[in-house]
Design a protein around this motif. Structure first.
Motif, PDB file in Angstrom:
ATOM      1  N   PRO A 148       0.819  -1.222   0.000  1.00  0.00           N
ATOM      2  CA  PRO A 148       0.000   0.000   0.000  1.00  0.00           C
ATOM      3  C   PRO A 148       0.853   1.271   0.000  1.00  0.00           C
ATOM      4  CG  PRO A 148      -0.865  -1.595   1.567  1.00  0.00           C
ATOM      5  CD  PRO A 148       0.460  -2.119   1.109  1.00  0.00           C
ATOM      6  N   ARG A 149       1.974   1.230   0.700  1.00  0.00           N
ATOM      7  CA  ARG A 149       2.852   2.400   0.748  1.00  0.00           C
ATOM      8  C   ARG A 149       3.444   2.688  -0.631  1.00  0.00           C
ATOM      9  NH1 ARG A 149       8.051   3.114   4.830  1.00  0.00           N
ATOM     10  NH2 ARG A 149       8.652   5.214   4.137  1.00  0.00           N
ATOM     11  N   LEU A 150       3.896   1.622  -1.320  1.00  0.00           N
ATOM     12  CA  LEU A 150       4.461   1.808  -2.647  1.00  0.00           C
ATOM     13  C   LEU A 150       3.376   2.251  -3.637  1.00  0.00           C
ATOM     14  CD1 LEU A 150       7.089   1.530  -4.274  1.00  0.00           C
ATOM     15  CD2 LEU A 150       6.389  -0.812  -4.837  1.00  0.00           C
ATOM     16  N   LYS A 151       2.158   1.733  -3.465  1.00  0.00           N
ATOM     17  CA  LYS A 151       1.049   2.114  -4.339  1.00  0.00           C
ATOM     18  C   LYS A 151       0.755   3.607  -4.221  1.00  0.00           C
ATOM     19  CE  LYS A 151      -3.822   1.002  -5.203  1.00  0.00           C
ATOM     20  NZ  LYS A 151      -4.972   0.172  -4.761  1.00  0.00           N
ATOM     21  N   ARG A 152       0.827   4.143  -3.003  1.00  0.00           N
ATOM     22  CA  ARG A 152       0.595   5.577  -2.821  1.00  0.00           C
ATOM     23  C   ARG A 152       1.695   6.402  -3.489  1.00  0.00           C
ATOM     24  NH1 ARG A 152      -1.082   3.867   2.403  1.00  0.00           N
ATOM     25  NH2 ARG A 152       1.004   4.269   3.235  1.00  0.00           N
ATOM     26  N   ILE A 154       3.877   5.355  -6.212  1.00  0.00           N
ATOM     27  CA  ILE A 154       4.091   5.212  -7.651  1.00  0.00           C
ATOM     28  C   ILE A 154       2.837   4.767  -8.399  1.00  0.00           C
ATOM     29  CG2 ILE A 154       6.543   4.756  -7.320  1.00  0.00           C
ATOM     30  CD1 ILE A 154       6.007   1.805  -7.849  1.00  0.00           C
ATOM     31  N   GLY A 155       1.697   4.688  -7.717  1.00  0.00           N
ATOM     32  CA  GLY A 155       0.444   4.374  -8.396  1.00  0.00           C
ATOM     33  C   GLY A 155       0.417   2.970  -8.957  1.00  0.00           C
ATOM     34  N   ARG A 156      -0.093   2.839 -10.183  1.00  0.00           N
ATOM     35  CA  ARG A 156      -0.300   1.518 -10.769  1.00  0.00           C
ATOM     36  C   ARG A 156       0.999   0.763 -11.031  1.00  0.00           C
ATOM     37  NH1 ARG A 156      -3.414   2.798 -16.167  1.00  0.00           N
ATOM     38  NH2 ARG A 156      -4.403   4.280 -14.747  1.00  0.00           N
ATOM     39  N   LEU A 157       2.132   1.453 -11.057  1.00  0.00           N
ATOM     40  CA  LEU A 157       3.414   0.759 -11.240  1.00  0.00           C
ATOM     41  C   LEU A 157       3.694  -0.210 -10.096  1.00  0.00           C
ATOM     42  CD1 LEU A 157       5.721   3.637 -12.556  1.00  0.00           C
ATOM     43  CD2 LEU A 157       4.689   1.779 -13.870  1.00  0.00           C
ATOM     44  N   ALA A 158       3.057   0.028  -8.940  1.00  0.00           N
ATOM     45  CA  ALA A 158       3.245  -0.877  -7.804  1.00  0.00           C
ATOM     46  C   ALA A 158       2.748  -2.283  -8.134  1.00  0.00           C
ATOM     47  CB  ALA A 158       2.516  -0.336  -6.575  1.00  0.00           C
ATOM     48  N   TYR A 159       1.726  -2.382  -9.005  1.00  0.00           N
ATOM     49  CA  TYR A 159       1.241  -3.698  -9.402  1.00  0.00           C
ATOM     50  C   TYR A 159       2.287  -4.427 -10.235  1.00  0.00           C
ATOM     51  CZ  TYR A 159      -3.372  -2.184  -7.814  1.00  0.00           C
ATOM     52  OH  TYR A 159      -4.422  -1.751  -7.048  1.00  0.00           O
TER      53      TYR A 159
END
Length: 288
Positions: A148-152, A154-159
């Protein structure tokens, strides 16, 4: 157009990746300029959604997860209210089905227009409500591993980062499907309630959120090359058509089981684990 006397509840998730105070203020001002009284509600982790009394319209400023939780709260409260969406999440699958303006100053006027609004028939995936898509397989393993931290940050790149982690230990587990017309064992299953999956792509372009039906695509085997072939078809804007490995059907009631508690992806979040039953929600709601 005089919309005086309306009470609009704006539900916002402040932790959503694209929620800006200035944007929210402009949306609120737009509703007030149209003569509406605004009730502002925050939701998110530790903040369950509650639909306020005497509300005539609900506006969600957030991503697919926030929209899903607000819609579930409306259904639980048996409140048949118009639901409008201003996208402020990572992928915004539900909003891709709509044509609402992204300009905050024009958005409120559009949301309050008097017109026939389509009714959305959602999907119930175990305890969770699903508005766009669900899946079980390597991609749901990746969604469950997203930070969740990385998603906040870099957005969709976290996937993509999470999917690379899944590549290191590729999960291939047998999944058993049962629906009204048959049974099947596969290694990955994708369920569409709306047209879009993981962004502007579609594995079931005929899917229609206004119809009480789900579209299912199952991969008999989900080897790396099978999933790459499936993903490559999506990226090229083509419907996957590997006849030897792909099974497609539509239904209203789907049972999904496995010997392991595999994660279930629902609208971009890991919301359940197998076994689950997927059914069409009997009550629809209007969306704009």
């Amino acid at each position: 157009m005089n919309e005086g006397g309306r009470r609009i509840q704006i539900v916002v998730n402040p932790s959503a990746g694209r929620v800006r105070g200035s944007t929210l203020a402009r949306i609120r001002t737009g509703f007030e300029r149209a003569g509406a009284q605004v009730v502002l509600t925050e939701c998110g982790p530790g903040l369950p959604v509650t639909i306020a009394d005497d509300i005539s319209h609900v506006c969600v400023v957030g991503g697919d997860g926030t929209i899903r939780h607000v819609a579930a709260a409306m259904l639980a409260a048996e409140r048949d209210l118009p639901l409008s969406i201003y996208p402020a999440g990572t992928v915004n699958l539900a909003h891709r089905e709509l044509r609402s303006p992204l300009d905050p100053d024009r958005y409120a006027a559009y949301a309050l227009e008097s017109r026939e609004r389509p009714r959305h028939h959602a999907l119930r995936v175990g305890p969770a409500l699903c508005l766009s898509c669900a899946s079980v397989g390597p991609d749901s393993q990746a969604v469950a591993a997203v930070s969740p931290r990385l998603k906040r940050r870099i957005g969709r790149l976290a996937y993509g980062v999470a999917f690379f982690q899944v590549l290191l230990n590729w999960p291939r587990k047998p999944i058993r499907l049962a629906w009204e017309a048959g049974e099947l064992t596969c290694e990955a299953v994708y369920v569409a309630k709306g047209r879009f999956f993981a962004g502007p792509w579609s594995f079931a372009p005929e899917a229609d959120r206004t119809r009480p039906i789900m579209h299912v695509v199952a991969l008999r085997t989900a080897r790396r090359r099978d999933v790459v072939r499936f993903a490559w078809a999506l990226l090229r804007g083509r419907c996957p058509s590997d006849a030897a490995n792909l099974v497609a059907f539509s239904c209203t009631d789907l049972s999904v089981e496995a010997d392991d508690p595999l994660p279930v992806q629902v609208d971009g979040d890991a919301e359940a684990v197998l076994p689950v039953r997927m059914t069409i929600e009997p009550i629809s709601f209007s969306v704009c």
